[in-house]
Design a protein around this motif. Structure first.
Motif, PDB file in Angstrom:
ATOM      1  N   PHE A  65      -1.538 -13.536 -14.123  1.00 51.22           N
ATOM      2  CA  PHE A  65      -0.115 -13.364 -13.789  1.00 51.22           C
ATOM      3  C   PHE A  65       0.253 -11.914 -13.505  1.00 51.22           C
ATOM      4  O   PHE A  65       0.747 -11.607 -12.424  1.00 51.22           O
ATOM      5  CB  PHE A  65       0.776 -13.898 -14.910  1.00 51.22           C
ATOM      6  N   ILE A  66       0.014 -11.016 -14.454  1.00 54.89           N
ATOM      7  CA  ILE A  66       0.495  -9.641 -14.292  1.00 54.89           C
ATOM      8  C   ILE A  66      -0.219  -8.914 -13.156  1.00 54.89           C
ATOM      9  O   ILE A  66       0.433  -8.362 -12.244  1.00 54.89           O
ATOM     10  CB  ILE A  66       0.343  -8.858 -15.617  1.00 54.89           C
ATOM     11  N   ARG A  67      -1.521  -8.906 -13.169  1.00 54.71           N
ATOM     12  CA  ARG A  67      -2.256  -8.183 -12.125  1.00 54.71           C
ATOM     13  C   ARG A  67      -2.014  -8.772 -10.733  1.00 54.71           C
ATOM     14  O   ARG A  67      -1.720  -8.023  -9.789  1.00 54.71           O
ATOM     15  CB  ARG A  67      -3.746  -8.154 -12.469  1.00 54.71           C
ATOM     16  N   PRO A  68      -2.095 -10.101 -10.561  1.00 60.11           N
ATOM     17  CA  PRO A  68      -1.775 -10.659  -9.242  1.00 60.11           C
ATOM     18  C   PRO A  68      -0.328 -10.375  -8.831  1.00 60.11           C
ATOM     19  O   PRO A  68      -0.036 -10.186  -7.641  1.00 60.11           O
ATOM     20  CB  PRO A  68      -2.019 -12.161  -9.419  1.00 60.11           C
ATOM     21  N   GLY A  69       0.589 -10.354  -9.810  1.00 65.18           N
ATOM     22  CA  GLY A  69       1.997 -10.105  -9.500  1.00 65.18           C
ATOM     23  C   GLY A  69       2.229  -8.725  -8.935  1.00 65.18           C
ATOM     24  O   GLY A  69       2.959  -8.556  -7.945  1.00 65.18           O
ATOM     25  N   TYR A  70       1.611  -7.728  -9.534  1.00 70.21           N
ATOM     26  CA  TYR A  70       1.770  -6.370  -9.015  1.00 70.21           C
ATOM     27  C   TYR A  70       1.039  -6.190  -7.690  1.00 70.21           C
ATOM     28  O   TYR A  70       1.498  -5.451  -6.802  1.00 70.21           O
ATOM     29  CB  TYR A  70       1.288  -5.338 -10.039  1.00 70.21           C
ATOM     30  N   ARG A  71      -0.087  -6.857  -7.508  1.00 76.71           N
ATOM     31  CA  ARG A  71      -0.777  -6.783  -6.217  1.00 76.71           C
ATOM     32  C   ARG A  71       0.077  -7.396  -5.120  1.00 76.71           C
ATOM     33  O   ARG A  71       0.172  -6.845  -4.006  1.00 76.71           O
ATOM     34  CB  ARG A  71      -2.136  -7.502  -6.299  1.00 76.71           C
ATOM     35  N   ARG A  72       0.701  -8.527  -5.420  1.00 80.62           N
ATOM     36  CA  ARG A  72       1.561  -9.182  -4.435  1.00 80.62           C
ATOM     37  C   ARG A  72       2.745  -8.286  -4.061  1.00 80.62           C
ATOM     38  O   ARG A  72       3.118  -8.160  -2.895  1.00 80.62           O
ATOM     39  CB  ARG A  72       2.052 -10.518  -4.994  1.00 80.62           C
ATOM     40  N   PHE A  73       3.337  -7.657  -5.064  1.00 80.20           N
ATOM     41  CA  PHE A  73       4.452  -6.757  -4.802  1.00 80.20           C
ATOM     42  C   PHE A  73       4.005  -5.588  -3.915  1.00 80.20           C
ATOM     43  O   PHE A  73       4.698  -5.223  -2.951  1.00 80.20           O
ATOM     44  CB  PHE A  73       5.026  -6.224  -6.119  1.00 80.20           C
ATOM     45  N   THR A  74       2.843  -5.032  -4.217  1.00 80.74           N
ATOM     46  CA  THR A  74       2.334  -3.909  -3.422  1.00 80.74           C
ATOM     47  C   THR A  74       2.066  -4.333  -1.985  1.00 80.74           C
ATOM     48  O   THR A  74       2.385  -3.601  -1.034  1.00 80.74           O
ATOM     49  CB  THR A  74       1.045  -3.348  -4.062  1.00 80.74           C
ATOM     50  N   GLU A  75       1.499  -5.507  -1.814  1.00 76.37           N
ATOM     51  CA  GLU A  75       1.230  -6.021  -0.461  1.00 76.37           C
ATOM     52  C   GLU A  75       2.521  -6.195   0.322  1.00 76.37           C
ATOM     53  O   GLU A  75       2.592  -5.864   1.517  1.00 76.37           O
ATOM     54  CB  GLU A  75       0.486  -7.351  -0.555  1.00 76.37           C
ATOM     55  N   GLN A  76       3.558  -6.707  -0.335  1.00 74.63           N
ATOM     56  CA  GLN A  76       4.830  -6.899   0.357  1.00 74.63           C
ATOM     57  C   GLN A  76       5.512  -5.564   0.649  1.00 74.63           C
ATOM     58  O   GLN A  76       6.221  -5.422   1.658  1.00 74.63           O
ATOM     59  CB  GLN A  76       5.749  -7.799  -0.462  1.00 74.63           C
ATOM     60  N   ALA A  77       5.309  -4.573  -0.216  1.00 80.12           N
ATOM     61  CA  ALA A  77       5.841  -3.234   0.055  1.00 80.12           C
ATOM     62  C   ALA A  77       5.144  -2.627   1.278  1.00 80.12           C
ATOM     63  O   ALA A  77       5.774  -1.950   2.102  1.00 80.12           O
ATOM     64  CB  ALA A  77       5.672  -2.338  -1.159  1.00 80.12           C
ATOM     65  N   THR A  78       3.839  -2.865   1.382  1.00 84.63           N
ATOM     66  CA  THR A  78       3.091  -2.396   2.557  1.00 84.63           C
ATOM     67  C   THR A  78       3.626  -3.061   3.820  1.00 84.63           C
ATOM     68  O   THR A  78       3.822  -2.408   4.852  1.00 84.63           O
ATOM     69  CB  THR A  78       1.590  -2.708   2.399  1.00 84.63           C
ATOM     70  N   ALA A  79       3.873  -4.375   3.734  1.00 84.16           N
ATOM     71  CA  ALA A  79       4.435  -5.102   4.883  1.00 84.16           C
ATOM     72  C   ALA A  79       5.830  -4.584   5.217  1.00 84.16           C
ATOM     73  O   ALA A  79       6.203  -4.484   6.392  1.00 84.16           O
ATOM     74  CB  ALA A  79       4.477  -6.599   4.577  1.00 84.16           C
ATOM     75  N   SER A 138      10.804  -9.887  -7.837  1.00 79.70           N
ATOM     76  CA  SER A 138      11.564 -10.691  -8.794  1.00 79.70           C
ATOM     77  C   SER A 138      10.663 -11.564  -9.650  1.00 79.70           C
ATOM     78  O   SER A 138      11.017 -11.892 -10.791  1.00 79.70           O
ATOM     79  CB  SER A 138      12.597 -11.553  -8.059  1.00 79.70           C
ATOM     80  N   ARG A 139       9.513 -11.931  -9.151  1.00 74.57           N
ATOM     81  CA  ARG A 139       8.580 -12.737  -9.946  1.00 74.57           C
ATOM     82  C   ARG A 139       7.898 -11.903 -11.029  1.00 74.57           C
ATOM     83  O   ARG A 139       7.661 -12.381 -12.132  1.00 74.57           O
ATOM     84  CB  ARG A 139       7.515 -13.379  -9.047  1.00 74.57           C
ATOM     85  N   ILE A 140       7.605 -10.642 -10.734  1.00 73.59           N
ATOM     86  CA  ILE A 140       6.868  -9.815 -11.684  1.00 73.59           C
ATOM     87  C   ILE A 140       7.783  -8.911 -12.503  1.00 73.59           C
ATOM     88  O   ILE A 140       7.380  -8.392 -13.539  1.00 73.59           O
ATOM     89  CB  ILE A 140       5.790  -8.972 -10.946  1.00 73.59           C
ATOM     90  N   GLU A 141       9.026  -8.748 -12.087  1.00 70.83           N
ATOM     91  CA  GLU A 141       9.920  -7.837 -12.810  1.00 70.83           C
ATOM     92  C   GLU A 141      10.226  -8.330 -14.219  1.00 70.83           C
ATOM     93  O   GLU A 141      10.732  -7.568 -15.051  1.00 70.83           O
ATOM     94  CB  GLU A 141      11.231  -7.621 -12.051  1.00 70.83           C
ATOM     95  N   ILE A 142       9.918  -9.594 -14.507  1.00 67.42           N
ATOM     96  CA  ILE A 142      10.164 -10.101 -15.860  1.00 67.42           C
ATOM     97  C   ILE A 142       9.303  -9.388 -16.893  1.00 67.42           C
ATOM     98  O   ILE A 142       9.597  -9.410 -18.087  1.00 67.42           O
ATOM     99  CB  ILE A 142       9.951 -11.629 -15.943  1.00 67.42           C
TER     100      ILE A 142
END
Length: 368
Positions: A47-61, A93-97
């Motif tokens: 959960f945590i590691r994939p969540g931050y990776r997803r956020f980083t990928e979307q920031a790159t996009a 919003s998914r990982i900010e929890i």
């Protein structure tokens, strides 16, 4: 298991919504300490590691969409940036929890999301930056030293959706676009830092996975489990207190739509839904159910039922927050969120916490 009733029709056009909220009695239980390390490991790795990776990928996009917009301003490229922003908000919003660990270091959380801005200080700073060109906000290297309110999602939302944002579709919006690009780059930087912190083999992830007397964070399994429980309880509390009650406390006449998070971009309920789905995902993927005795495990399924119902209703509310208060059926859905978000807190803190012999230490301050 409780008998579930249904919400009476509040208008002729409103479909029935189940009333789930009710007081819950604490369940006395004991913690299965043997299972704690594996539960914490899944929370980190699934959960945590994939969540931050997803956020980083979307920031790159997001950065790419801003660069495209700046290079070829048009209604089409502006729409592309708007869509990228919505995806970025959902990923965060998914990982900010998870409001513990590296995200609290160096004010990273506030740099990503400065909310609520109770006195409008951050908004004024962003407006001032847009009113008079300043090259220090168009480079991530200098922007990261500015006020936290000027470098995150709130600032980027105003750049893309606030007053005069239509100029982004023309050459007139060049400076504004460069500022937005720098914000996106800063968010990518922060996401990369968080990803690196949780990926480090001897860092916070190892502390989560191996509680014990030599652990700098968790001296035993109970402390580790309580941290994870606390993430869930405080996430549910934030959804109610800072996401729903921030603009609506039960009286439509006193509603404050412009106090809602992401109201300008229409992402208020997309974000709330992602918060709830993040909570559900963490509860499920971590396998916290394994910490409960067999006879208490229905606590997790009943808690997930409440969270799933909240997510379903939230996802079905209009994006325009102000328009919600013109429709009795939409107001009823808000009332459902308000009522049952408290029930979710109680189930997590009392039922789940009690079932594993712990409590997250949350105290209900609103008294209702």
């Amino acid at each position: 298991m409780r008998f579930l009733t249904h919400l009476a029709l509040l208008s002729a056009v409103l479909l029935p919504l189940p009333v789930l909220a009710q007081e819950t009695a604490p369940t006395v239980g004991t913690l299965d300490v043997v299972k704690v390390p594996s539960v914490m490991a899944r929370a980190v790795d699934d959960f945590i590691r994939p969540g931050y990776r997803r956020f980083t990928e979307q920031a790159t996009a997001m950065q790419g969409a801003m660069q495209t917009l700046c290079g070829a301003p048009s209604a089409e490229t502006l729409d592309g940036a708007h869509n990228a922003f919505g995806n970025l908000v959902e990923a965060w919003s998914r990982i900010e929890i998870v409001r513990v660990g590296p995200v609290l270091d160096d004010n990273r959380f506030e740099r990503i999301l400065f909310f609520p801005d109770r006195k409008g200080t951050g908004l004024k700073q962003v407006q001032a930056a847009l009113a008079k060109p300043d090259t220090t906000v168009t480079s991530v290297e200098t922007l990261k030293g500015k006020s936290v309110a000027m470098q995150g999602l709130g600032a980027l939302e105003f750049v893309l959706f606030g007053t005069d944002s239509e100029t982004l579709a023309t050459n007139e919006g060049s400076y504004r676009c460069q500022y937005g690009t720098a914000i996106a780059a800063n968010l990518e930087r922060l996401g990369s830092e968080l990803t690196a912190a949780w990926d480090a083999p001897d860092g916070v992830a190892a502390a989560w996975k191996t509680p014990g007397p030599n652990n700098p964070l968790y001296r035993d399994e109970a402390e580790a489990a309580k941290e994870l429980l606390g993430v869930l309880v405080h996430a549910a509390d934030t959804i109610r207190d800072q996401r729903i009650e921030q603009f609506y406390k039960g009286d439509p006449k006193k509603a404050l739509p412009r106090q809602a998070i992401y109201w300008r971009s229409g992402n208020t309920f997309r974000s709330i839904t992602a918060n709830i789905e993040g909570l559900r995902d963490l509860l499920d993927t971590s396998g916290m159910v394994e910490l409960l005795a067999e006879g208490n495990r229905s606590v997790v399924s009943s808690t997930d039922f409440v969270a799933r119902s909240l997510s379903r209703v939230s996802a079905d509310i209009k994006p325009d927050v102000a328009a919600v208060f013109e429709d009795p059926a939409q107001i009823a859905k808000l009332d459902f969120l308000l009522l049952n978000s408290r029930d979710l807190i109680l189930r997590l803190n009392n039922d789940l916490g009690g079932g594993i012999g712990l409590a997250a230490g949350f105290s209900f301050s609103d008294g209702d």
